[in-house]
Design an enzyme around this catalytic site. Sequence first.
Site, short mmCIF file in Angstrom:
data_model
loop_
_atom_site.label_atom_id
_atom_site.label_comp_id
_atom_site.label_asym_id
_atom_site.label_seq_id
_atom_site.Cartn_x
_atom_site.Cartn_y
_atom_site.Cartn_z
N CYS A 190 0.82 -1.20 0.00
CA CYS A 190 0.00 0.00 0.00
C CYS A 190 0.87 1.27 0.00
O CYS A 190 1.46 1.59 -1.03
CB CYS A 190 -0.99 -0.08 1.15
SG CYS A 190 -2.45 0.92 0.87
N HIS A 206 -3.36 -5.22 1.66
CA HIS A 206 -2.67 -5.51 2.93
C HIS A 206 -2.73 -7.00 3.27
O HIS A 206 -3.60 -7.41 4.05
CB HIS A 206 -3.34 -4.75 4.08
CG HIS A 206 -3.16 -3.28 4.00
ND1 HIS A 206 -2.08 -2.63 4.57
CD2 HIS A 206 -3.90 -2.32 3.43
CE1 HIS A 206 -2.17 -1.33 4.35
NE2 HIS A 206 -3.28 -1.12 3.65
N GLU A 252 -0.92 -8.51 5.26
CA GLU A 252 -0.61 -8.67 6.69
C GLU A 252 -1.85 -8.54 7.57
O GLU A 252 -1.78 -8.82 8.76
CB GLU A 252 0.47 -7.65 7.11
CG GLU A 252 0.01 -6.21 7.24
CD GLU A 252 -0.21 -5.50 5.90
OE1 GLU A 252 -0.09 -6.13 4.83
OE2 GLU A 252 -0.54 -4.29 5.94
N1 GLN Z 1 -3.31 6.40 0.83
C1 GLN Z 1 -2.10 6.05 1.48
C2 GLN Z 1 -0.87 6.70 0.85
O1 GLN Z 1 -0.90 7.23 -0.19
C3 GLN Z 1 -1.89 4.53 1.49
C4 GLN Z 1 -2.92 3.87 2.37
C5 GLN Z 1 -2.44 2.64 3.07
O2 GLN Z 1 -1.23 2.36 3.15
N2 GLN Z 1 -3.36 1.90 3.65
O3 GLN Z 1 0.15 6.68 1.41
#
Ligand code: GLN
Length: 201
Positions: free
Chosen positions: A80, A179, A181
């Site tokens: 992410c 995610h 995890e």
């Molecule tokens: N929107 C976040 C970003 O740009 C990422 C979101 C997340 O890691 N759950 O960093």
Amino acid sequence: MGAPIGVLALQGDVREHRRSLERIGREVVEVKTPADLQRVAGIVLPGGESTAISLLLNSSGLTEPLTNAIAGGLPTFGTCAGLVLLARSILDGRPDQVQLKGLDVVVRRNGYGRQLASFEGHVAGHGPLDGAALPAVFIRAPIIESVGADVEVLGTIDHAGIETPTLVRHGSVLASSFHPELTSDDRIHHLFCDMVEAATK
Ligand code: GLN
């Protein structure tokens, strides 16, 4: 048990990655300083907020050593926000946010749109992850808009009728827009540990 794996521990879901890696028998080092980075055979960049992690990478002195380590082939797994940090090109990012590079993809931050800001789904695995679909939690996830020629697409989701990459690998860099995890399915962490083993042989 193998060499320790680092989890970048500046912000985000550090504990959850630690739990997944320990569940599959790996020793984990929380990486907060350049000295910590020296000790690890691979590193996980957790989810969180890529702009906040950027500020902390700079203040901890980790931006340059981490960029160099990734360029030098340190196996790296970004989830992410971690994917955002690794991407060659970031759309809707902050102009001053850190780019560790290493992954030839274009991502759009928060790219799944407002209504789909956070959702759970199933990712179809490909290549080494061929088999049962992977449960996946997306939280204000970046969308992978395009991938370079050397990038393997190992996971996809049907997004508005379009097969969209969600898990990609480029050399020693693995990254997911979701995610793993946050689920009890450890196949992706296993895959990353296999990459670490292959690199330390
Ligand atoms: N929107 C976040 C970003 O740009 C990422 C979101 C997340 O890691 N759950 O960093």
